[in-house]
Design a protein around this motif. Sequence first.
Motif, short mmCIF file in Angstrom:
data_model
loop_
_atom_site.label_atom_id
_atom_site.label_comp_id
_atom_site.label_asym_id
_atom_site.label_seq_id
_atom_site.Cartn_x
_atom_site.Cartn_y
_atom_site.Cartn_z
N VAL A 24 0.83 -1.20 0.00
CA VAL A 24 0.00 0.00 0.00
C VAL A 24 0.87 1.25 0.00
CG1 VAL A 24 -1.69 1.33 1.31
CG2 VAL A 24 -1.94 -1.15 1.12
N ALA A 25 1.88 1.29 0.86
CA ALA A 25 2.78 2.45 0.91
C ALA A 25 3.51 2.64 -0.41
CB ALA A 25 3.78 2.28 2.06
N TYR A 26 3.96 1.55 -0.98
CA TYR A 26 4.67 1.61 -2.27
C TYR A 26 3.76 2.12 -3.37
CZ TYR A 26 7.46 0.04 -6.27
OH TYR A 26 8.16 -0.02 -7.44
N TYR A 27 2.53 1.64 -3.39
CA TYR A 27 1.56 2.06 -4.42
C TYR A 27 1.22 3.54 -4.28
CZ TYR A 27 -2.83 2.49 -6.96
OH TYR A 27 -3.83 2.90 -7.81
N LEU A 28 0.97 3.98 -3.05
CA LEU A 28 0.58 5.38 -2.84
C LEU A 28 1.73 6.35 -3.12
CD1 LEU A 28 -1.64 5.16 0.38
CD2 LEU A 28 -2.37 5.38 -2.00
N LEU A 29 2.97 5.89 -2.93
CA LEU A 29 4.11 6.74 -3.24
C LEU A 29 4.35 6.85 -4.74
CD1 LEU A 29 6.70 5.78 -0.46
CD2 LEU A 29 5.52 7.96 -0.73
N ARG A 30 4.05 5.78 -5.46
CA ARG A 30 4.28 5.77 -6.91
C ARG A 30 3.15 6.42 -7.68
NH1 ARG A 30 7.86 2.50 -9.63
NH2 ARG A 30 6.29 2.24 -11.27
N ARG A 31 1.93 6.29 -7.17
CA ARG A 31 0.78 6.80 -7.90
C ARG A 31 0.00 7.79 -7.05
NH1 ARG A 31 -0.30 3.80 -12.45
NH2 ARG A 31 0.79 1.80 -12.63
N ARG A 32 -0.18 8.97 -7.54
CA ARG A 32 -0.96 10.00 -6.86
C ARG A 32 -2.41 9.89 -7.32
NH1 ARG A 32 2.18 11.36 -2.65
NH2 ARG A 32 4.33 11.71 -3.32
N THR A 33 -3.23 9.20 -6.57
CA THR A 33 -4.63 9.01 -6.93
C THR A 33 -5.52 9.97 -6.13
OG1 THR A 33 -5.01 7.31 -5.25
CG2 THR A 33 -4.16 6.57 -7.37
N HIS A 34 -6.73 10.18 -6.65
CA HIS A 34 -7.67 11.08 -5.99
C HIS A 34 -8.12 10.52 -4.64
CE1 HIS A 34 -7.92 13.81 -9.34
NE2 HIS A 34 -8.20 12.81 -10.17
N GLY A 122 12.49 -1.29 -18.09
CA GLY A 122 11.41 -2.23 -18.32
C GLY A 122 11.00 -3.06 -17.12
N ALA A 123 11.47 -2.72 -15.94
CA ALA A 123 11.11 -3.49 -14.75
C ALA A 123 9.65 -3.20 -14.37
CB ALA A 123 12.03 -3.13 -13.59
N THR A 124 8.95 -4.22 -13.96
CA THR A 124 7.59 -4.05 -13.48
C THR A 124 7.62 -3.43 -12.08
OG1 THR A 124 7.49 -6.23 -12.43
CG2 THR A 124 6.89 -6.09 -14.77
N PRO A 125 6.50 -2.87 -11.61
CA PRO A 125 6.49 -2.32 -10.25
C PRO A 125 6.92 -3.33 -9.19
CG PRO A 125 4.56 -1.58 -11.45
CD PRO A 125 5.25 -2.58 -12.33
N LEU A 126 6.49 -4.59 -9.35
CA LEU A 126 6.87 -5.61 -8.38
C LEU A 126 8.37 -5.90 -8.44
CD1 LEU A 126 6.00 -7.63 -6.24
CD2 LEU A 126 5.51 -9.29 -8.05
N GLU A 127 8.92 -5.96 -9.64
CA GLU A 127 10.36 -6.18 -9.78
C GLU A 127 11.15 -5.01 -9.23
OE1 GLU A 127 10.50 -8.96 -13.83
OE2 GLU A 127 10.49 -6.77 -13.99
N THR A 128 10.66 -3.80 -9.46
CA THR A 128 11.33 -2.61 -8.93
C THR A 128 11.33 -2.63 -7.40
OG1 THR A 128 10.62 -1.33 -10.85
CG2 THR A 128 11.35 -0.10 -8.92
N LEU A 129 10.20 -3.02 -6.82
CA LEU A 129 10.10 -3.11 -5.36
C LEU A 129 11.07 -4.15 -4.82
CD1 LEU A 129 8.68 -2.42 -2.66
CD2 LEU A 129 6.99 -4.17 -3.23
#
Length: 221
Positions: A24-34, A122-129
């Motif tokens: 969740v923290a990784y997703y919220l830091l990468r993507r600024r959602t409403h 070309g790394a996916t978000p999971l691979e980057t994490l």
Amino acid sequence: MPIIHSLLIAFSATLTTFLIALPVAYYLLRRRTHFGWLLESLLLLPLVLPPTVVGLFLLQLFGKFGLGGRFLALFHNYSLIFTLSGATLATIIVVLPIMYQALKAALQSVDPNLIEAATVMGATPLETLRLVVVPNAYQGLIISLLLTFCRGLGEFGASLMVAGYIEGKTDTIATSIYFSIQGGDTQTALFLSGVNILIGVLALLLIHLLNQQIERRKQPL
């Protein structure tokens, strides 16, 4: 038994909150959602509430007449109330904000250029994490685990509301200290307090060493 129960609850709560808060923290830091602020507010809400309020909410939800309680009763009349599982659930909710905030700080310490480079390659978000973020933030991740574990070890209000105090079944270090004092058994209360303090001091020492590593890594060569 109180020591074993507390260690089991703290370990389970720490592992569970880590698995929840990290993505969740990784997703919220990468993507600024409403709706990111709303999700973050829900995660942090237990931090501004008394633990007894959290316990009361869980009692209403998983009690005999609660929605969750009626659902669990379908499975061989199972109930979370007055069980270690209930105490663990209460602890998970109480310590989740601590884990999330600590993980968020750890992830923010990673150089954004490294993440951007991995994305360009070309790394996916999971691979980057897994391959970039975690190796570069492992000290902060360990600190997050230690802080959450220590907080879970000392949880009292919410777990007492949900699991009560049943000697040999749901007793923890915190509840045993309280009821030992109530019963005039100061020696047991002091012993359990000493165990808790020892674990806390060891955790803080390790956190101090990890922070020193982080500071050395920040210094220019």
